[in-house]
Design an enzyme around this catalytic site. Structure first.
Site, PDB file in Angstrom:
ATOM      1  N   TYR A 152     -47.356  41.871 -34.926  1.00  0.00           N
ATOM      2  CA  TYR A 152     -47.362  40.401 -34.957  1.00  0.00           C
ATOM      3  C   TYR A 152     -46.530  39.911 -36.147  1.00  0.00           C
ATOM      4  O   TYR A 152     -45.686  39.011 -36.008  1.00  0.00           O
ATOM      5  CB  TYR A 152     -48.792  39.857 -35.041  1.00  0.00           C
ATOM      6  CG  TYR A 152     -48.798  38.345 -35.136  1.00  0.00           C
ATOM      7  CD1 TYR A 152     -48.372  37.568 -34.060  1.00  0.00           C
ATOM      8  CD2 TYR A 152     -49.181  37.690 -36.311  1.00  0.00           C
ATOM      9  CE1 TYR A 152     -48.333  36.177 -34.141  1.00  0.00           C
ATOM     10  CE2 TYR A 152     -49.152  36.307 -36.406  1.00  0.00           C
ATOM     11  CZ  TYR A 152     -48.725  35.556 -35.315  1.00  0.00           C
ATOM     12  OH  TYR A 152     -48.675  34.179 -35.402  1.00  0.00           O
ATOM     13  N   PRO A 182     -47.030  28.296 -40.498  1.00  0.00           N
ATOM     14  CA  PRO A 182     -48.431  27.981 -40.828  1.00  0.00           C
ATOM     15  C   PRO A 182     -49.198  29.207 -41.305  1.00  0.00           C
ATOM     16  O   PRO A 182     -48.863  30.345 -40.975  1.00  0.00           O
ATOM     17  CB  PRO A 182     -49.013  27.493 -39.485  1.00  0.00           C
ATOM     18  CG  PRO A 182     -47.847  27.312 -38.563  1.00  0.00           C
ATOM     19  CD  PRO A 182     -46.802  28.256 -39.047  1.00  0.00           C
TER      20      PRO A 182
HETATM   21  P1  NDP Z   1     -53.217  29.003 -28.964  1.00  0.00           P
HETATM   22  O1  NDP Z   1     -53.665  30.303 -28.397  1.00  0.00           O
HETATM   23  O2  NDP Z   1     -54.204  27.913 -29.097  1.00  0.00           O
HETATM   24  O3  NDP Z   1     -51.978  28.459 -28.124  1.00  0.00           O
HETATM   25  C1  NDP Z   1     -50.958  29.320 -27.696  1.00  0.00           C
HETATM   26  C2  NDP Z   1     -50.063  28.569 -26.721  1.00  0.00           C
HETATM   27  O4  NDP Z   1     -48.974  29.424 -26.355  1.00  0.00           O
HETATM   28  C3  NDP Z   1     -50.781  28.188 -25.456  1.00  0.00           C
HETATM   29  O5  NDP Z   1     -50.402  26.882 -25.087  1.00  0.00           O
HETATM   30  C4  NDP Z   1     -50.270  29.192 -24.430  1.00  0.00           C
HETATM   31  O6  NDP Z   1     -50.192  28.575 -23.159  1.00  0.00           O
HETATM   32  C5  NDP Z   1     -48.863  29.475 -24.951  1.00  0.00           C
HETATM   33  N1  NDP Z   1     -48.396  30.766 -24.519  1.00  0.00           N
HETATM   34  C6  NDP Z   1     -48.812  31.988 -24.945  1.00  0.00           C
HETATM   35  N2  NDP Z   1     -48.171  32.953 -24.293  1.00  0.00           N
HETATM   36  C7  NDP Z   1     -47.317  32.331 -23.429  1.00  0.00           C
HETATM   37  C8  NDP Z   1     -46.380  32.809 -22.480  1.00  0.00           C
HETATM   38  N3  NDP Z   1     -46.178  34.109 -22.280  1.00  0.00           N
HETATM   39  N4  NDP Z   1     -45.676  31.901 -21.753  1.00  0.00           N
HETATM   40  C9  NDP Z   1     -45.875  30.577 -21.957  1.00  0.00           C
HETATM   41  N5  NDP Z   1     -46.730  30.074 -22.848  1.00  0.00           N
HETATM   42  C10 NDP Z   1     -47.454  30.957 -23.564  1.00  0.00           C
HETATM   43  O7  NDP Z   1     -52.589  29.380 -30.374  1.00  0.00           O
HETATM   44  P2  NDP Z   1     -51.834  28.499 -31.485  1.00  0.00           P
HETATM   45  O8  NDP Z   1     -51.711  27.107 -31.073  1.00  0.00           O
HETATM   46  O9  NDP Z   1     -52.464  28.816 -32.773  1.00  0.00           O
HETATM   47  O10 NDP Z   1     -50.408  29.230 -31.473  1.00  0.00           O
HETATM   48  C11 NDP Z   1     -49.192  28.556 -31.283  1.00  0.00           C
HETATM   49  C12 NDP Z   1     -48.117  29.245 -32.112  1.00  0.00           C
HETATM   50  O11 NDP Z   1     -48.455  29.124 -33.490  1.00  0.00           O
HETATM   51  C13 NDP Z   1     -47.943  30.728 -31.834  1.00  0.00           C
HETATM   52  O12 NDP Z   1     -46.566  31.025 -31.840  1.00  0.00           O
HETATM   53  C14 NDP Z   1     -48.636  31.377 -33.028  1.00  0.00           C
HETATM   54  O13 NDP Z   1     -48.120  32.649 -33.302  1.00  0.00           O
HETATM   55  C15 NDP Z   1     -48.306  30.389 -34.112  1.00  0.00           C
HETATM   56  N6  NDP Z   1     -49.148  30.417 -35.291  1.00  0.00           N
HETATM   57  C16 NDP Z   1     -50.492  30.253 -35.195  1.00  0.00           C
HETATM   58  C17 NDP Z   1     -51.270  30.286 -36.342  1.00  0.00           C
HETATM   59  C18 NDP Z   1     -52.770  30.186 -36.316  1.00  0.00           C
HETATM   60  O14 NDP Z   1     -53.407  30.551 -37.304  1.00  0.00           O
HETATM   61  N7  NDP Z   1     -53.366  29.677 -35.242  1.00  0.00           N
HETATM   62  C19 NDP Z   1     -50.646  30.430 -37.649  1.00  0.00           C
HETATM   63  C20 NDP Z   1     -49.227  30.610 -37.634  1.00  0.00           C
HETATM   64  C21 NDP Z   1     -48.513  30.570 -36.487  1.00  0.00           C
HETATM   65  P3  NDP Z   1     -50.691  29.218 -21.783  1.00  0.00           P
HETATM   66  O15 NDP Z   1     -51.819  30.124 -22.083  1.00  0.00           O
HETATM   67  O16 NDP Z   1     -51.040  28.028 -20.931  1.00  0.00           O
HETATM   68  O17 NDP Z   1     -49.472  29.902 -21.276  1.00  0.00           O
HETATM   69  C1  8X3 Z   2     -51.112  33.250 -37.731  1.00  0.00           C
HETATM   70  C2  8X3 Z   2     -51.560  33.287 -39.139  1.00  0.00           C
HETATM   71  O1  8X3 Z   2     -52.353  34.846 -40.966  1.00  0.00           O
HETATM   72  O2  8X3 Z   2     -53.597  34.825 -38.875  1.00  0.00           O
HETATM   73  O3  8X3 Z   2     -49.754  33.473 -37.659  1.00  0.00           O
HETATM   74  O4  8X3 Z   2     -51.433  35.849 -38.985  1.00  0.00           O
HETATM   75  S1  8X3 Z   2     -52.262  34.786 -39.490  1.00  0.00           S
END
Ligand code: NDP
Ligand code: 8X3
Length: 251
Positions: A152, A182
């Protein structure tokens, strides 16, 4: 003239919050994800704000489906001003030598190759129009590896490299590129990472006030709404009691 923004992964968490924030600020929205019913519900909500909304249901790992979805947009929706490459996530938290092949493939195919596909499909139009903004959702996990984060963390390091590379490649145009990184954001992220283990997911946010999807959406909008001559290249956003990917002080 209303602008158009496309947010990938708008069915949950950060993407959903970004779609709301952009719509509230007058953007016509193209919202994408794999879950049609969630896209439809959000589309109804955003339409009520008086903006136009298109939903595109596809998996970003499926290059043909992504291409067909973008090509299916009516002409008046083709000129996308803002692309938020958000779809992605983590699967598993194990030592690299014990990792699961399917989890690795899903993370690499979604977080890196899916982001690249969307960039490849949408940025040529931005370059041609000499206008546009790409916001990639990276992570503090891309700054340095943490225990068991291996693949990841590597995908989010790749998001940084791809954001930096794209910024160089469009520097002769007015297209801007931002990498938002984030820290801990409470969304469905950890539930997915732990394959549905809600209790384990909840523990990630115990003893600390985590960020919300809305906090990240504010940051995305800050970058997008900056004056045209200002390119916010990168923003690291952490919870107050998180200092980096590994230092989290819990009460
Ligand atoms: P969620 O799991 O709440 O949301 C993830 C979103 O990504 C969903 O809308 C899902 O939609 C979509 N998604 C995942 N895989 C696919 C795919 N193969 N095709 C299309 N859509 C996809 O997580 P977050 O909102 O937290 O994550 C969003 C982004 O933020 C990610 O890139 C994550 O790595 C990043 N991030 C998150 C952090 C955290 O702590 N939460 C911190 C730093 C970065 P659906 O299932 O409908 O396809
Ligand atoms: C998501 C934040 O620290 O859980 O990218 O990997 S962390």
């Amino acid at each position: 003239m209303k602008r158009i923004a496309l947010v990938t992964g708008a069915t949950s968490g950060i993407g959903e919050a970004c779609a709301r924030k952009l719509a509230v600020n007058g953007y016509n929205m193209i919202i994408t994800g794999r879950r049609a019913e969630r896209l439809d519900a959000l589309a109804r909500e955003l339409s009520a704000l008086g903006v136009g909304v298109m939903t595109l249901e596809f998996d970003v790992r499926d290059r043909e489906a992504a291409t067909a979805a973008i090509q299916s947009l009516p002409a008046e929706w083709q000129e996308i001003d803002v692309l938020v490459n958000n779809a992605g996530g983590a699967l598993g938290l194990e030592p690299e030598y014990e990792g699961n092949y399917e989890d690795w493939d899903a993370m690499i195919d979604t977080n890196i190759k899916g982001l690249l596909t969307m960039t490849r499909l949408i940025v040529p139009g931005m370059v041609e129009r000499d206008r546009g903004h790409v916001v990639n959702i990276g992570s503090v996990a891309g700054d340095a590896a943490y225990a068991n984060g291996n693949v990841y963390c590597a995908t989010k390091s790749a998001v940084k490299a791809l954001s930096d590379g794209l910024r160089i490649d469009v520097a002769h145009t007015s297209v801007r590129v931002t990498n938002i990184k984030p820290g801990l954001v409470e969304t469905n992220f950890s539930v997915i990472r732990f394959h549905g283990d809600k209790e384990r997911a909840d523990n990630v946010y115990k003893g600390i006030k985590p960020l919300t999807g809305e906090d990240i959406a504010e940051t995305v909008y800050f970058a997008v709404s900056a004056p045209a001559h200002v390119q916010v290249a990168e923003i690291l956003v952490l919870a107050t009691h998180q200092a980096n990917g590994t230092t989290i002080v819990r009460s």
